[in-house]
Design a protein around this motif. Sequence first.
Motif, short mmCIF file in Angstrom:
data_model
loop_
_atom_site.label_atom_id
_atom_site.label_comp_id
_atom_site.label_asym_id
_atom_site.label_seq_id
_atom_site.Cartn_x
_atom_site.Cartn_y
_atom_site.Cartn_z
N GLY A 13 19.70 52.98 54.43
CA GLY A 13 19.84 54.66 54.60
C GLY A 13 20.91 55.42 54.30
O GLY A 13 21.92 54.45 53.03
N TYR A 14 21.54 56.61 54.73
CA TYR A 14 22.27 57.35 54.56
C TYR A 14 23.39 56.67 54.15
O TYR A 14 24.10 56.84 53.37
N SER A 15 24.18 55.64 55.49
CA SER A 15 25.07 54.98 54.89
C SER A 15 25.37 54.01 53.89
O SER A 15 26.25 54.24 53.13
N GLY A 16 24.23 53.35 53.84
CA GLY A 16 24.19 52.52 53.17
C GLY A 16 24.14 53.20 51.06
O GLY A 16 25.47 52.79 50.51
N VAL A 17 23.43 54.64 51.22
CA VAL A 17 23.18 54.64 49.57
C VAL A 17 24.50 55.70 49.53
O VAL A 17 25.30 55.43 48.60
N GLU A 18 25.16 56.13 50.54
CA GLU A 18 26.72 57.21 50.32
C GLU A 18 27.69 55.59 50.02
O GLU A 18 28.39 56.12 49.44
N LEU A 19 27.59 54.95 51.16
CA LEU A 19 29.09 53.62 50.61
C LEU A 19 29.18 53.00 48.48
O LEU A 19 29.65 53.49 48.02
N ALA A 20 26.92 52.73 48.61
CA ALA A 20 27.37 52.83 46.67
C ALA A 20 27.63 53.94 45.95
O ALA A 20 28.14 53.21 45.16
N ALA A 21 27.05 54.74 46.44
CA ALA A 21 28.04 56.08 45.21
C ALA A 21 28.98 56.11 45.85
O ALA A 21 29.75 55.76 44.39
N THR A 22 29.63 55.85 46.94
CA THR A 22 31.34 56.19 46.58
C THR A 22 31.56 54.95 45.62
O THR A 22 32.38 55.36 45.00
N ILE A 23 31.71 53.68 46.16
CA ILE A 23 32.13 52.86 45.52
C ILE A 23 32.01 52.59 44.18
O ILE A 23 33.13 52.11 43.40
N SER A 24 30.59 52.69 43.48
CA SER A 24 30.20 53.05 42.22
C SER A 24 30.99 53.74 41.09
O SER A 24 31.19 53.29 39.93
N GLU A 25 30.58 55.07 42.32
CA GLU A 25 31.90 55.54 41.08
C GLU A 25 32.99 55.75 41.24
O GLU A 25 33.87 55.40 39.91
N ARG A 26 33.82 54.55 41.88
CA ARG A 26 35.49 54.15 42.12
C ARG A 26 35.62 53.05 41.56
O ARG A 26 36.78 52.73 40.60
N LEU A 27 34.93 52.03 41.29
CA LEU A 27 34.88 50.81 40.29
C LEU A 27 34.80 51.45 38.59
O LEU A 27 34.85 50.79 38.31
N GLN A 28 33.48 52.44 38.66
CA GLN A 28 33.28 52.40 37.66
C GLN A 28 32.33 51.49 36.22
O GLN A 28 31.38 50.64 36.64
N ASP A 29 32.48 51.50 35.61
CA ASP A 29 31.84 50.01 34.93
C ASP A 29 32.96 48.58 34.57
O ASP A 29 32.48 47.81 34.20
N ARG A 30 34.20 48.74 35.63
CA ARG A 30 35.23 47.60 36.69
C ARG A 30 34.18 46.63 37.13
O ARG A 30 34.01 45.70 37.79
N GLY A 31 32.98 47.17 38.38
CA GLY A 31 31.90 47.01 39.11
C GLY A 31 30.54 46.97 38.98
O GLY A 31 30.18 47.89 38.01
N LEU A 32 29.69 46.47 39.68
CA LEU A 32 28.28 46.67 40.04
C LEU A 32 28.06 45.96 41.49
O LEU A 32 28.39 45.59 42.60
N VAL A 33 27.41 47.59 42.04
CA VAL A 33 27.20 47.65 43.12
C VAL A 33 25.66 46.89 43.34
O VAL A 33 24.73 47.72 42.40
N GLN A 34 25.22 46.20 44.41
CA GLN A 34 23.94 45.87 45.01
C GLN A 34 23.52 46.32 46.18
O GLN A 34 24.00 45.81 47.36
#
Length: 543
Positions: free
Chosen positions: A258-279
């Motif tokens: 939902g909104y909260s999950g998508v916003e979290l995924a977008a925020t964390i993926s930008e923070r981690l960049q190539d060091r992380g994978l968000v599923q």
Amino acid sequence: MAQIALSLSVTLGALNFAGASRGSGKLFPGSSGGLGTNSFRFSSSRVKGIRCAVSSSSNNNGGVAEISENELAKHFYAWPDYKKPRVCILGGGFGGLYTALRLESLYWPDNKKPQVVLVDQSEHFVFKPMLYELLSGEVDAWEVAPRFSDLLANTSIQFIQDKVKLVDPCDHYDANNPKNPSCSGTVYLESGLHIEYDWLVLALGAEAKLDLVPGAAEYALPFSTLSDAQRVDSQLKILERINFSKKSLIRVAVVGCGYSGVELAATISERLQDRGLVQAINMETMICPTAPPGNREAALKVLSSRNVELLLGYIVRSIQRVDDAETTEEVNNNRPSQGTQPDLATSRYRLELQPTERGSQGRILEADLVLWTVGSKSLLPTLEPSENYRKQLPLNGRGQAETDETLRVRGHPRIFALGDSSALRDSNGRPLPATAQVAFQQADFAGWNLWAAINNRPLLPFRYQNLGEMMTLGRNDASVSPSFIEGLTLEGPIGHAARKMAYLIRLPTDEHRVKVGISWLTKSAVDSIATIQTTLTNVFTSQ
């Protein structure tokens, strides 16, 4: 760009803020807290929810020890003037705080201005739609989570930091047989303080529902409070430190799109960049199924450009902890030795996924961090029937109070309920969405209807207006879909600026808006200078 956002700020100001034990204990605890002038704080144990009951007999002690009148008086909140209306507001979120501020802003005839007490278990008001910016480092905690004592310093509103244990309403009693004609009910707090009221507002909000899946309560982190955001940020810092010299990716599982999950995924993926994978896992076959198409398409575009894997059409069946001695040992070697409990980031977690479509194969995921954004439950618990409870608050199956169109609880003309504590539906019979926009609009009506009720004027029926929806997608990215222009979606930096401007307007007080506005302008100027310096450096070094 900023000028465009500024011109839209007035119309976007009210846009959707998408993302906010049954044991009663002893009736009269022996301890009481000291009282201040504008803010009160009481230590209390953790008892979830609120229990509403009315004793059928005032002569039956029910095992409660006899207490003298002088000792009993110490436990009651001392209202400054018992001749003026007394309003008690439970919950300091968008519904409760903004109702209190609305009452403060209205014009009152002589001797009619009510005395208002606001009760919340936290010392901070939390602007929940901007908790994501804490993870990205775009805002500071004081900007989106100011203290109630600071917000209410220049008002007559009294704040008490405590947790509600029991509510004893008597506004539903027959007029010829009142239980206590001097008040409409009493609120019992965990500290032992009792508050007699003439009018009551229920705005306790909701909490994450983590009992849906085995292992979620133990290993998944919710994201709805300031402490939740701080804990998630702490876990991410630990993972970033652990994997600093590793080639392995930091895996973060987000349950719910939902909104909260998508916003979290977008925020964390930008923070981690190539060091992380968000599923990101969702039961539906699309993300944000109730969102406007423009917001959904903008979110998909951003998520597809980052290290985000969308697992749509899956249900999480269980979450288990996977022993990882290497990770645990490395954390213990790199982390300062303090007497704190082990962090969730010290092990990996296995998620069992079941497909919603027949014939599809299940999946097993491993994650370093699991974030939960699915489901919520009201903090008004379902009451146990008893002959001692002559009349209960009417609650639905989700633990929300049934209200009429004026936001008054059915059968209780002196109790109002709003936000996640209310079961009000729209004109089409559908439950209102659990968003800050709904709570904010209801707070305006609740404040006005309290004014009308106290002054014997007709009350207004609440009508929800969906003014649009917006979501953050990163430090300089957002999506805004106003409802008054069909098909319009502001994306990227323009959407980001418009969203921040809209939220700035909706901060609770003028003083806080000015402080936050100056802080944001300063940060923007510093970022602009840094960008110019970086650009000039690249130009000169390339020559």
